[in-house]
Design an enzyme around this catalytic site. Structure first.
Site, PDB file in Angstrom:
ATOM      1  N   LYS A 144      -4.115  -6.795   2.690  1.00 41.32           N
ATOM      2  CA  LYS A 144      -2.323  -6.391   2.639  1.00 41.32           C
ATOM      3  C   LYS A 144      -1.768  -7.410   2.783  1.00 41.32           C
ATOM      4  O   LYS A 144      -1.033  -7.509   2.573  1.00 41.32           O
ATOM      5  CB  LYS A 144      -2.716  -5.317   3.659  1.00 41.32           C
ATOM      6  CG  LYS A 144      -2.904  -3.829   3.146  1.00 41.32           C
ATOM      7  CD  LYS A 144      -3.003  -2.986   3.705  1.00 41.32           C
ATOM      8  CE  LYS A 144      -3.518  -1.201   3.386  1.00 41.32           C
ATOM      9  NZ  LYS A 144      -3.793  -0.678   4.295  1.00 41.32           N
ATOM     10  N   GLN A 180      -2.874   1.827  10.235  1.00 36.08           N
ATOM     11  CA  GLN A 180      -3.495   1.893   9.060  1.00 36.08           C
ATOM     12  C   GLN A 180      -5.229   3.297  10.253  1.00 36.08           C
ATOM     13  O   GLN A 180      -5.254   3.481  11.007  1.00 36.08           O
ATOM     14  CB  GLN A 180      -4.902   0.303   9.378  1.00 36.08           C
ATOM     15  CG  GLN A 180      -6.622   0.381   8.929  1.00 36.08           C
ATOM     16  CD  GLN A 180      -5.830   0.538   6.895  1.00 36.08           C
ATOM     17  OE1 GLN A 180      -5.091  -0.015   6.502  1.00 36.08           O
ATOM     18  NE2 GLN A 180      -7.084   1.448   6.127  1.00 36.08           N
ATOM     19  N   ASP A 214       3.950   4.436   3.957  1.00 33.42           N
ATOM     20  CA  ASP A 214       2.413   5.501   3.330  1.00 33.42           C
ATOM     21  C   ASP A 214       3.325   6.172   2.630  1.00 33.42           C
ATOM     22  O   ASP A 214       2.769   6.304   1.857  1.00 33.42           O
ATOM     23  CB  ASP A 214       2.090   4.964   4.250  1.00 33.42           C
ATOM     24  CG  ASP A 214       0.366   4.662   4.725  1.00 33.42           C
ATOM     25  OD1 ASP A 214       0.002   4.111   3.931  1.00 33.42           O
ATOM     26  OD2 ASP A 214       0.271   4.999   6.122  1.00 33.42           O
TER      27      ASP A 214
HETATM   28  N1  GUN Z   1      -6.874   3.871   4.903  1.00 39.42           N
HETATM   29  C1  GUN Z   1      -7.621   3.962   4.087  1.00 39.42           C
HETATM   30  N2  GUN Z   1      -6.305   3.850   3.333  1.00 39.42           N
HETATM   31  C2  GUN Z   1      -4.961   3.939   3.826  1.00 39.42           C
HETATM   32  C3  GUN Z   1      -4.038   4.125   3.729  1.00 39.42           C
HETATM   33  O1  GUN Z   1      -3.587   4.058   2.083  1.00 39.42           O
HETATM   34  N3  GUN Z   1      -2.853   3.811   4.368  1.00 39.42           N
HETATM   35  C4  GUN Z   1      -3.095   4.296   5.138  1.00 39.42           C
HETATM   36  N4  GUN Z   1      -2.259   3.753   7.138  1.00 39.42           N
HETATM   37  N5  GUN Z   1      -4.587   3.921   5.972  1.00 39.42           N
HETATM   38  C5  GUN Z   1      -5.500   3.722   4.954  1.00 39.42           C
END
Ligand code: GUN
Length: 300
Positions: free
Chosen positions: A54, A98, A121
């Site tokens: 990311k 996350q 998100d």
């Molecule tokens: N962990 C796995 N996929 C995601 C996601 O799309 N967003 C977040 N915040 N954590 C994750």
């Protein structure tokens, strides 16, 4: 008939290119650089890989990336205090915490402490409600990526029968809302659904998001259907050598591709779209925060 294979890798690259163009415009015309803050608590290896990717892709798109890596013992209060700081920081347009978080931290409490406008998100309860009532919201990245691929493949989705297999808050439910908004007739199926095979066979659009390797065989697919496989499952691959593994989706790709009109592969389908849509959401959040027009083709 052999299906068109939807190239998610190439599609994600085109989304990232659009994001980068928009970022350049924001910088040149308004002196604004979008910023994304990603918070990681603990040392889960898969999460570390996601967060690294990311951060890298955020910088490649010309945006600012702020990474906050906290030890697994971080208290809920300290995490909430960091989110508050990021909420108040005008250089931060998007915040992602996350998941999963360590057991001693209440995930819902943390997610709902993020300012909804910065919730890239789309997990905040306000964004969930806005999406469900057809109002402007932040849209979860994976379903947004699936929607972009479906629109690209099919044009209008109006009137099509869509079946979403899986009812998670992150994929299944928001996916169903987006398809409903595009005037599909939507069924959400799940592990307790009766006659799941027959339900799937009625789908012009079949979205699989259950997390069970190759659960959906080709003879559950309607001829000509568009199949979006969200599953990413690691299975043993003795054919590659002892102890080797490989990734497969929730759909049995080899049999489904003989029946479907179009299908996403695993890997290289939905996966790369998720981070691309996170970048898109960050630009969208930045534009909204500055009362500027939203980036075309990057929102739901
Ligand atoms: N962990 C796995 N996929 C995601 C996601 O799309 N967003 C977040 N915040 N954590 C994750």
């Amino acid at each position: 008939m052999t299906a068109t294979i939807i190239d998610g890798k190439a599609f994600a690259a085109s989304v990232r290119e659009k994001v980068a163009e928009h970022v350049t415009r924001l910088q040149e015309e308004h002196g604004i650089t979008p910023g994304l803050a990603v918070v990681l608590v603990g040392e889960d290896p898969a999460s570390q890989v996601y967060v690294r990717n990311k951060g890298k892709q955020t910088l490649e798109a010309g945006m600012n990336s702020y990474e906050h890596k906290l030890p697994a013992e971080t208290s809920e209060a300290d995490l909430l205090a960091l989110v508050e700081k990021l909420n108040a920081d005008p250089a931060v347009h998007g915040i992602l915490v996350q998941l999963p978080l360590p057991d001693h931290i209440d995930e819902e409490k943390v997610i709902n402490s993020i300012t909804p406008a910065k919730d890239v998100d789309g997990f905040h309860i306000l964004n969930v409600g806005l999406l469900g009532t057809g109002q402007k919201s932040m849209v979860p990245c994976t379903p947004l990526g699936c929607l972009m691929m479906l629109r690209d493949q099919l044009g209008s989705l109006s009137g099509l029968n869509a079946v979403v297999v899986g009812r998670s808050n992150i994929v299944g439910k928001p996916m169903a809302q987006l398809l409903l908004r595009d005037s599909c007739t939507v069924t959400i199926a799940h592990s307790r659904t009766k006659d799941l095979a027959d339900v799937c066979r009625g789908a012009d659009i079949l979205v699989a998001a259950v997390g069970r390797p190759r659960m959906i065989p080709g003879d559950w697919v309607k001829p000509g259907a568009t199949v979006i496989d969200v599953g990413i499952n690691r299975i043993d691959a003795p054919e590659k050598g002892e102890g080797k593994t490989r990734l497969v989706g929730d759909v049995d790709f080899d049999s489904a591709k003989e029946v479907a009109g179009a299908i996403t592969p695993v890997p290289g389908g939905v996966g790369p779209m998720t981070i691309a849509c996170l970048l898109a959401n960050t630009v969208t959040a930045c534009c909204r925060a500055n009362n500027l027009p939203e980036p075309e083709g990057l929102t739901a």
